[in-house]
Design a protein around this motif. Structure first.
Motif, mmCIF file in Angstrom:
data_model
loop_
_atom_site.group_PDB
_atom_site.id
_atom_site.type_symbol
_atom_site.label_atom_id
_atom_site.label_comp_id
_atom_site.label_asym_id
_atom_site.label_seq_id
_atom_site.Cartn_x
_atom_site.Cartn_y
_atom_site.Cartn_z
ATOM 1 N N ASP A 249 79.612 47.937 81.773
ATOM 2 C CA ASP A 249 80.963 48.389 81.397
ATOM 3 C C ASP A 249 81.750 47.160 80.972
ATOM 4 O O ASP A 249 82.516 46.586 81.733
ATOM 5 C CB ASP A 249 81.650 49.092 82.566
ATOM 6 C CG ASP A 249 83.073 49.489 82.207
ATOM 7 O OD1 ASP A 249 83.351 49.703 81.019
ATOM 8 O OD2 ASP A 249 83.910 49.570 83.127
ATOM 9 N N ASP B 272 84.193 46.746 78.837
ATOM 10 C CA ASP B 272 85.638 46.821 78.632
ATOM 11 C C ASP B 272 86.410 47.164 79.907
ATOM 12 O O ASP B 272 87.628 47.278 79.878
ATOM 13 C CB ASP B 272 85.983 47.799 77.495
ATOM 14 C CG ASP B 272 85.349 49.165 77.701
ATOM 15 O OD1 ASP B 272 84.770 49.393 78.785
ATOM 16 O OD2 ASP B 272 85.424 49.992 76.787
ATOM 17 N N ASP C 135 86.813 49.855 81.755
ATOM 18 C CA ASP C 135 87.521 51.130 81.928
ATOM 19 C C ASP C 135 86.819 52.052 82.926
ATOM 20 O O ASP C 135 87.122 53.222 83.005
ATOM 21 C CB ASP C 135 87.709 51.833 80.577
ATOM 22 C CG ASP C 135 86.386 52.143 79.897
ATOM 23 O OD1 ASP C 135 85.325 51.853 80.472
ATOM 24 O OD2 ASP C 135 86.429 52.676 78.777
ATOM 25 N N CYS D 189 83.924 53.264 82.813
ATOM 26 C CA CYS D 189 82.929 54.140 82.214
ATOM 27 C C CYS D 189 81.880 53.246 81.569
ATOM 28 O O CYS D 189 82.199 52.422 80.719
ATOM 29 C CB CYS D 189 83.552 55.023 81.131
ATOM 30 S SG CYS D 189 84.784 56.156 81.751
ATOM 31 N N ASP E 257 80.672 55.891 77.891
ATOM 32 C CA ASP E 257 81.796 54.970 77.850
ATOM 33 C C ASP E 257 83.133 55.694 77.714
ATOM 34 O O ASP E 257 84.026 55.263 76.989
ATOM 35 C CB ASP E 257 81.621 53.953 76.716
ATOM 36 C CG ASP E 257 82.448 52.699 76.993
ATOM 37 O OD1 ASP E 257 82.930 52.535 78.122
ATOM 38 O OD2 ASP E 257 82.596 51.899 76.063
#
Ligand SMILES: [Ca+2]
Ligand SMILES: [Ca+2]
Ligand SMILES: [Ca+2]
Length: 104
Positions: A53, A55, A57, A59, A86
């Motif tokens: 993951d 980024d 977030d 997800c 994601d």
């Protein structure tokens, strides 16, 4: 003849390489492998699946690594909302559920 056995404090069936005994037979709490990088945590062992993951977030994009040490930008399934997609699919479903306004 004695064998080397390794402490398995967290009970995940992987032993601690830094804590071993010489014994004729395996005793309670010990095991004949030494591949646990974190013997205080049952979910961390060489069979642990980490989800990427990048980024942050919560997800994952669905990429995984199976190893003991946590790779950078990888998380446990229990630390995430979703382990694939994601969050893209979730966002898409939310958008599709929005009422549609006909224009023109
Ligand atoms: Ca262990
Ligand atoms: Ca462990
Ligand atoms: Ca993500």
């Amino acid at each position: 003849m004695k064998n080397t056995y390794y402490r398995d404090a967290d009970g995940d069936s992987y032993g601690n390489p830094n804590d071993s005994v010489q014994a004729c037979s395996v005793s309670q709490g010990y095991i004949d492998n030494h591949t646990d990088c974190d013997d205080d945590n049952i979910v961390i062992n060489p069979d642990t699946v980490w989800y990427k993951d990048i980024d942050g977030d919560h997800c994952s994009d669905g990429n995984t690594l199976t190893q003991c040490i946590r790779p950078a930008d990888y998380y446990l399934a229990t630390e995430l909302i979703a382990v694939s997609g994601d969050c893209g699919m979730i966002m898409q479903i939310l958008i599709l559920r929005q009422p549609r306004f006909v224009t023109g």
